[in-house]
Write an enzyme that holds these catalytic residues in place. Sequence first.
Site, PDB file in Angstrom:
ATOM      1  CE1 TYR A 158      -3.009 -80.093-106.205  1.00 15.62           C
ATOM      2  CE2 TYR A 158      -2.358 -77.821-106.641  1.00 15.62           C
ATOM      3  CZ  TYR A 158      -3.346 -78.770-106.455  1.00 15.62           C
ATOM      4  OH  TYR A 158      -4.658 -78.411-106.537  1.00 15.62           O
TER       5      TYR A 158
HETATM    6  P1  NAP Z   1     -10.175 -80.925 -99.931  1.00 10.67           P
HETATM    7  O1  NAP Z   1     -10.999 -79.939 -99.196  1.00 10.67           O
HETATM    8  O2  NAP Z   1      -8.853 -81.318 -99.355  1.00 10.67           O
HETATM    9  O3  NAP Z   1     -11.066 -82.240-100.160  1.00 10.67           O
HETATM   10  C1  NAP Z   1     -10.485 -83.326-100.813  1.00 10.67           C
HETATM   11  C2  NAP Z   1     -11.526 -84.344-101.158  1.00 10.67           C
HETATM   12  O4  NAP Z   1     -10.888 -85.381-101.908  1.00 10.67           O
HETATM   13  C3  NAP Z   1     -12.170 -85.000 -99.964  1.00 10.67           C
HETATM   14  O5  NAP Z   1     -13.519 -85.277-100.256  1.00 10.67           O
HETATM   15  C4  NAP Z   1     -11.375 -86.287 -99.810  1.00 10.67           C
HETATM   16  O6  NAP Z   1     -12.159 -87.346 -99.269  1.00 10.67           O
HETATM   17  C5  NAP Z   1     -11.030 -86.614-101.245  1.00 10.67           C
HETATM   18  N1  NAP Z   1      -9.792 -87.375-101.352  1.00 10.67           N
HETATM   19  C6  NAP Z   1      -8.530 -86.940-101.142  1.00 10.67           C
HETATM   20  N2  NAP Z   1      -7.659 -87.939-101.310  1.00 10.67           N
HETATM   21  C7  NAP Z   1      -8.390 -89.029-101.643  1.00 10.67           C
HETATM   22  C8  NAP Z   1      -8.067 -90.373-101.947  1.00 10.67           C
HETATM   23  N3  NAP Z   1      -6.797 -90.827-101.944  1.00 10.67           N
HETATM   24  N4  NAP Z   1      -9.064 -91.220-102.231  1.00 10.67           N
HETATM   25  C9  NAP Z   1     -10.345 -90.803-102.233  1.00 10.67           C
HETATM   26  N5  NAP Z   1     -10.720 -89.552-101.956  1.00 10.67           N
HETATM   27  C10 NAP Z   1      -9.741 -88.674-101.657  1.00 10.67           C
HETATM   28  O7  NAP Z   1      -9.855 -80.437-101.416  1.00 10.67           O
HETATM   29  P2  NAP Z   1     -10.408 -79.153-102.213  1.00 10.67           P
HETATM   30  O8  NAP Z   1      -9.620 -77.976-101.791  1.00 10.67           O
HETATM   31  O9  NAP Z   1     -11.879 -79.117-102.142  1.00 10.67           O
HETATM   32  O10 NAP Z   1      -9.929 -79.495-103.692  1.00 10.67           O
HETATM   33  C11 NAP Z   1     -10.800 -80.066-104.657  1.00 10.67           C
HETATM   34  C12 NAP Z   1     -10.128 -80.034-106.015  1.00 10.67           C
HETATM   35  O11 NAP Z   1      -9.836 -78.690-106.379  1.00 10.67           O
HETATM   36  C13 NAP Z   1      -8.795 -80.784-106.062  1.00 10.67           C
HETATM   37  O12 NAP Z   1      -8.669 -81.408-107.322  1.00 10.67           O
HETATM   38  C14 NAP Z   1      -7.772 -79.699-105.921  1.00 10.67           C
HETATM   39  O13 NAP Z   1      -6.533 -80.048-106.481  1.00 10.67           O
HETATM   40  C15 NAP Z   1      -8.450 -78.571-106.686  1.00 10.67           C
HETATM   41  N6  NAP Z   1      -7.995 -77.239-106.300  1.00 10.67           N
HETATM   42  C16 NAP Z   1      -8.160 -76.769-105.038  1.00 10.67           C
HETATM   43  C17 NAP Z   1      -7.706 -75.493-104.725  1.00 10.67           C
HETATM   44  C18 NAP Z   1      -7.851 -74.915-103.357  1.00 10.67           C
HETATM   45  O14 NAP Z   1      -7.276 -73.842-103.104  1.00 10.67           O
HETATM   46  N7  NAP Z   1      -8.579 -75.519-102.432  1.00 10.67           N
HETATM   47  C19 NAP Z   1      -7.078 -74.709-105.705  1.00 10.67           C
HETATM   48  C20 NAP Z   1      -6.917 -75.229-106.982  1.00 10.67           C
HETATM   49  C21 NAP Z   1      -7.386 -76.490-107.281  1.00 10.67           C
HETATM   50  P3  NAP Z   1     -11.956 -87.897 -97.755  1.00 10.67           P
HETATM   51  O15 NAP Z   1     -11.869 -86.729 -96.853  1.00 10.67           O
HETATM   52  O16 NAP Z   1     -13.141 -88.730 -97.465  1.00 10.67           O
HETATM   53  O17 NAP Z   1     -10.713 -88.709 -97.811  1.00 10.67           O
END
Ligand code: NAP
Length: 256
Positions: A158
């Site tokens: 990742y």
């Molecule tokens: P999340 O809650 O898992 O939400 C993921 C989002 O991405 C959802 O809206 C999902 O849409 C969409 N998605 C995932 N796979 C997809 C695909 N193949 N095609 C289209 N849409 C897709 O994620 P998050 O935690 O908010 O993370 C957001 C960003 O922040 C990401 O880039 C992640 O790497 C980064 N980040 C997160 C964290 C953390 O701790 N949460 C830390 C560091 C960085 P659907 O549900 O409709 O599929």
Amino acid sequence: MTSLLGKTALVTGASRGIGQAVARRLAADGALVAVHYGSNAAAVHETVQLIEKGGGRAFAVRAELGMAGDMDTLFTALEAGLLAWTGQVRLDILVNNAAITADSIETITPETFDRLIAVNTKAPLFIIQRALPLLNDGGRIINLSTAATRIAMPEQPYAMSKAAVEVLSRSLAQLVGGRGITVNAVAPGPTVTDMNPWMLDDPEAQQVVGSGNAIPRVGHPADIADVVAFLASEAGRWVTGQIIDASGGSFLGPRI
Ligand code: NAP
């Protein structure tokens, strides 16, 4: 705030988590937001409703990233939405947020790795390629990375997928700077979203994770959305090619 009045934005993965908070914040600041999602229709519906309840404007755009034809699906829907809402197909702000996690090096398979790279690395690259001709001069590209590119974490694949996005952000900033377009990456630390189900409803787990931060609490989606909103705003015009840590100071060093 109304600093983004008259602007248009695409936020990928905006149905839940950080993307939802970003979409809500940009809409609250006045932008028309294309709320992209992959499969969760109920969640995107709720996001659009929340934006509208707050007086904002948004429309949903569905495209499963990492599938054949994903860019055509995304841009056909985006362009139709922009045309319907504004009478033209112009974009001011692109937030590449959608991403997935994957297993560590001990258990990841080549197939899972290919999918990880397709969604986290390849999709942002080609979204930018397709968005650049639509992007107005003075526009913004904001890519979500992770503090895991800076801190050794168990999710090596990742972190690899996001390190590439950071490199892209820096070199792209150089390429498009002449148009006044800024490109930055925002790197959150552990944030309370569906991506971390193990700490979603567990205050004790959140407390343990947060204790590694200089500001000793875990991150929430709004903490990240505020940073993205700054970069998207006129106030962010002089910041480009940077990786902005948004982790509350995650693992800065020993506490003495
Ligand atoms: P999340 O809650 O898992 O939400 C993921 C989002 O991405 C959802 O809206 C999902 O849409 C969409 N998605 C995932 N796979 C997809 C695909 N193949 N095609 C289209 N849409 C897709 O994620 P998050 O935690 O908010 O993370 C957001 C960003 O922040 C990401 O880039 C992640 O790497 C980064 N980040 C997160 C964290 C953390 O701790 N949460 C830390 C560091 C960085 P659907 O549900 O409709 O599929």
